[in-house]
Design an enzyme around this catalytic site. Structure first.
Site, PDB file in Angstrom:
ATOM      1  N   ASP A  95      -2.727  -1.139  -0.095  1.00 48.62           N
ATOM      2  CA  ASP A  95      -4.000  -1.391  -0.847  1.00 48.62           C
ATOM      3  C   ASP A  95      -4.151  -1.345   0.858  1.00 48.62           C
ATOM      4  O   ASP A  95      -3.620  -2.659   1.453  1.00 48.62           O
ATOM      5  CB  ASP A  95      -2.883  -2.733  -1.104  1.00 48.62           C
ATOM      6  CG  ASP A  95      -4.038  -3.587  -1.704  1.00 48.62           C
ATOM      7  OD1 ASP A  95      -5.344  -3.129  -2.904  1.00 48.62           O
ATOM      8  OD2 ASP A  95      -3.795  -4.631  -2.368  1.00 48.62           O
ATOM      9  N   GLY A 234      -9.028  -7.638  -7.088  1.00 51.13           N
ATOM     10  CA  GLY A 234      -9.227  -9.653  -6.970  1.00 51.13           C
ATOM     11  C   GLY A 234      -9.140  -9.852  -7.879  1.00 51.13           C
ATOM     12  O   GLY A 234     -10.746 -10.738  -9.194  1.00 51.13           O
TER      13      GLY A 234
END
Ligand code: G3H
Ligand code: 13P
Ligand code: ZN
Length: 331
Positions: A95, A234
């Site tokens: 990530d 997010g």
């Protein structure tokens, strides 16, 4: 010596994303830093028969050690089989990789997918860096996620003052020139548990409702790149019951606001095929730990509070899979 992800029983994202885009659902990408998170992710994925992406950030590598996390991911595949899943579809993903070197290190050490996040760089530099990672990764059949547009808030060490939505007119050029396998876009999501200020929200039935995501931008991107896998970072929803539990038992989380699940449900039906969730898991874990420690102050066996934390995270992961992303029964 290189360890390939195929030896570890992991898969890359190519086929998984193609099926998800076609099927109108999204694959959950859950971050993990601890054994309890990993156990909860595997249990939830197996019980719901869902493919899953387990993702490791730079912070996770620093916290838990990259080698240990890789072996934990290998263990996760075996654990899924032990739980009765004969064909687990598990991706080990980096990530927010920020350099070619960290991506290469992960590719060389068993990751099946990496993200190169050049979103803070000037456009041409983002293309050059992403292309370099893609050229290396594809030699080993590792898939690459890139990012165009900048999310609001703090993106690992990349601070963005304000959100810069992805420009749909750039995506064809970017995807073609880099050869990336999926693209993270900016349409109003952001990292963390404080995605909106209360004054940006409307009060509806006592609940603060944030402004909607920029679905017009998403649909423009889809038109430019039909069928191309799109990623949303997010995407925590910041469950208010977890926030309330945290605050009830001594925490102090003020004005924590996330993305309404309804909007993520809608996004999952589009070309959005990977939805990143980390903060919600942190909230579920913290709420459970605080509750046990507050109610049983004499408790000092970590299993007595990490066990309930694991159960609470598993419940959250199953809810996301079944009620929000729709990736259940897709193995
Ligand atoms: O995108 C950020 C993820 O939530 C990972 O966060 O860098 O604190 O591990 P972290
Ligand atoms: P959240 O902070 O909304 O969970 O987002 C996580 C994420 O995007 C990881 O890359
Ligand atoms: Zn992210």
């Amino acid at each position: 010596m290189q360890t390939t992800y195929k030896e570890l029983g992991l898969v890359n994202t190519r086929e998984m994303f193609a099926k998800a885009v076609k099927g109108g659902y999204a694959i959950p990408a859950f971050n993990f830093n601890t054994m309890e998170q990993l156990q909860a992710i595997v249990q939830a994925a197996v019980e719901t028969k869902s493919p899953v992406i387990m993702q490791v950030s730079k912070g996770a590598r620093n916290y838990a050690n990259g080698t240990l996390l890789r072996y934990m991911a290998q263990g996760a595949v075996e654990y899924a089989k032990e739980l009765g899943c004969s064909n687990p579809q598990i991706v080990l993903h980096l990530d927010h990789g920020d350099t070619f070197e960290v991506c290469k290190d992960c590719i060389d050490n068993g990751f099946s997918s990496v993200m190169i996040d050049g979103s803070s760089l000037p456009y041409e530099e983002n293309i050059a860096l992403t292309k370099k990672v893609v050229e290396y990764a594809h030699q080993f059949d590792v898939t690459v996620e890139a990012e165009l547009g900048v999310l609001a808030g703090v993106e690992d060490e990349v601070a963005a003052e304000e959100s810069h939505y992805t420009k749909p007119e750039e995506v064809i050029d970017f995807a073609t020139r880099t050869g990336c396998d999926s693209l993270a876009i900016s349409i109003g999501t952001s990292h963390g548990a404080h995605k909106f200020k209360p004054e940006q929200c409307q009060l509806v039935n006592g609940v603060l409702v944030p402004p909607p995501l920029a679905f017009d931008v998403l649909h423009e991107v889809e038109k430019k790149l039909p069928g191309f896998p799109i990623v949303l970072h997010g995407s925590s929803s910041v469950p208010q019951e977890e926030v309330e539990t945290i605050n009830k038992y001594g925490g102090k989380l003020e004005a924590a606001i996330g993305i309404p699940e309804e909007q993520l449900r809608e996004a999952s039906k589009s070309a959005v095929c990977k939805i990143n969730i980390d903060s919600d898991s942190r909230l579920a874990m913290t709420a459970a730990v605080r509750k046990v420690l507050a109610e049983k102050p004499a408790e000092f066996d970590p299993r007595k509070y990490l066990g309930p934390a694991r159960d609470n995270m598993k419940k959250l992961y199953m809810h996301k899979i079944v009620d929000v992303l729709g990736s259940n029964n897709k193995l």
